[in-house]
Design a protein around this motif. Structure first.
Motif, mmCIF file in Angstrom:
data_model
loop_
_atom_site.group_PDB
_atom_site.id
_atom_site.type_symbol
_atom_site.label_atom_id
_atom_site.label_comp_id
_atom_site.label_asym_id
_atom_site.label_seq_id
_atom_site.Cartn_x
_atom_site.Cartn_y
_atom_site.Cartn_z
ATOM 1 N N VAL A 1 1.590 -3.141 2.762
ATOM 2 C CA VAL A 1 0.703 -2.057 3.208
ATOM 3 C C VAL A 1 -0.532 -1.982 2.313
ATOM 4 N N MET A 2 -0.315 -2.008 1.000
ATOM 5 C CA MET A 2 -1.427 -1.882 0.055
ATOM 6 C C MET A 2 -2.432 -3.017 0.213
ATOM 7 N N LEU A 3 -1.935 -4.253 0.287
ATOM 8 C CA LEU A 3 -2.851 -5.390 0.353
ATOM 9 C C LEU A 3 -3.519 -5.511 1.720
ATOM 10 N N SER A 4 -2.828 -5.138 2.783
ATOM 11 C CA SER A 4 -3.474 -5.169 4.100
ATOM 12 C C SER A 4 -4.590 -4.127 4.161
ATOM 13 N N ARG A 5 -4.366 -2.979 3.565
ATOM 14 C CA ARG A 5 -5.405 -1.940 3.516
ATOM 15 C C ARG A 5 -6.613 -2.431 2.715
ATOM 16 N N LEU A 6 -6.343 -3.110 1.614
ATOM 17 C CA LEU A 6 -7.409 -3.667 0.777
ATOM 18 C C LEU A 6 -8.243 -4.682 1.558
ATOM 19 N N HIS A 7 -7.566 -5.617 2.208
ATOM 20 C CA HIS A 7 -8.266 -6.723 2.864
ATOM 21 C C HIS A 7 -8.944 -6.308 4.162
ATOM 22 N N LEU A 8 -8.360 -5.384 4.889
ATOM 23 C CA LEU A 8 -9.002 -4.925 6.121
ATOM 24 C C LEU A 8 -10.299 -4.174 5.832
ATOM 25 N N ALA A 9 -10.409 -3.632 4.621
ATOM 26 C CA ALA A 9 -11.656 -2.981 4.206
ATOM 27 C C ALA A 9 -12.643 -3.991 3.630
ATOM 28 N N GLY A 10 -12.255 -5.274 3.617
ATOM 29 C CA GLY A 10 -13.149 -6.325 3.144
ATOM 30 C C GLY A 10 -13.114 -6.559 1.652
#
Length: 238
Positions: free
Chosen positions: A147-156
């Motif tokens: 969850v944490m890393l997907s949130r990070l990467h989806l924000a670029g």
């Protein structure tokens, strides 16, 4: 012996650069010579015994089209910390940050609160904690990491140095179930990419190469969960 300083309520951010610069402690990361300067981290305690970490830099710069002459990497780290905090990703709590240039030489400071009760993902897998953890706790850990890393990467955003030693976890056990808190550290190489997919490829490749004692089965579970969250959250990306 560590120097002790008082931190009256509301004073920390108004404290002067020189006061913080002359507050000395124990080196936890000895100064590294790189980027035409040096950077290191000290552990310091206040008179109230609050544990803080102070990153100290001299001439430790990065360059980009906006700052072709160089800018302290601590200021880039501060920007990343503020951005991740807005995304709901936990980072160390900021106490003080500033940079000064004198006689052509940059000095910069980043002081943060310790993440009490947290251990790095590297320490978690290297110890017996991972072996003793329940299946439910292990699943929750991998899910929250995804969850944490997907949130990070989806924000670029790209961490840029995503090693297990820079991912911190805190496990909780309660009658209602086991759960985990996560946080990210060492963001001085972090930057926002034009495409989140590029940030994802870079960070996950780096994490896989340096995963250490993390079992392959855990890695595969994490990747499957991460991919699922990336697909589900993509329509809501910033």
């Amino acid at each position: 012996m560590n120097s002790l300083i008082a931190l009256p309520q509301g004073e920390a951010l108004a404290s002067t650069f020189e006061r913080w610069w002359h507050t000395q402690g124990e080196w936890v990361e000895a100064p590294n010579q790189r980027r035409s300067g040096e950077s290191g981290v000290q552990r310091i305690r206040t008179k109230a015994q609050q544990l803080l970490y102070s990153k100290r830099q001299t001439g430790h710069l990065y360059r980009c089209w906006r700052h072709p002459l160089g800018r302290p990497t601590i200021l880039r780290e501060l920007q990343a910390m503020q951005a991740l905090d807005k995304l709901g990703i936990r980072v160390p709590k900021l106490v003080y940050c500033a940079a000064q240039k004198s006689a052509g030489q940059w000095r910069a400071l980043l002081v943060t609160e310790a993440l009490e009760g947290f251990v790095s993902l590297e320490q978690w897998y290297a110890s017996s904690n991972a072996l003793r953890a329940s299946a439910a706790l292990n699943h929750h850990l991998l899910q929250q990491l995804a969850v944490m890393l997907s949130r990070l990467h989806l924000a670029g955003w790209q961490h840029g140095c995503l090693y297990p030693k820079h991912i911190f976890i805190k496990c909780h056990s309660a009658r209602t179930g086991d759960w985990v808190e996560l946080a990210l550290l060492d963001l001085e190489k972090s930057r926002q990419r034009l495409f989140g997919a590029a940030a994802s490829r870079h960070d996950l490749s780096q994490l896989y190469r340096h995963r250490g004692a993390m079992p392959e089965s855990d890695w595969q579970t994490f990747v499957a969960t991460y991919s699922s969250f990336m697909r589900a959250l993509a329509p809501y990306a910033p």
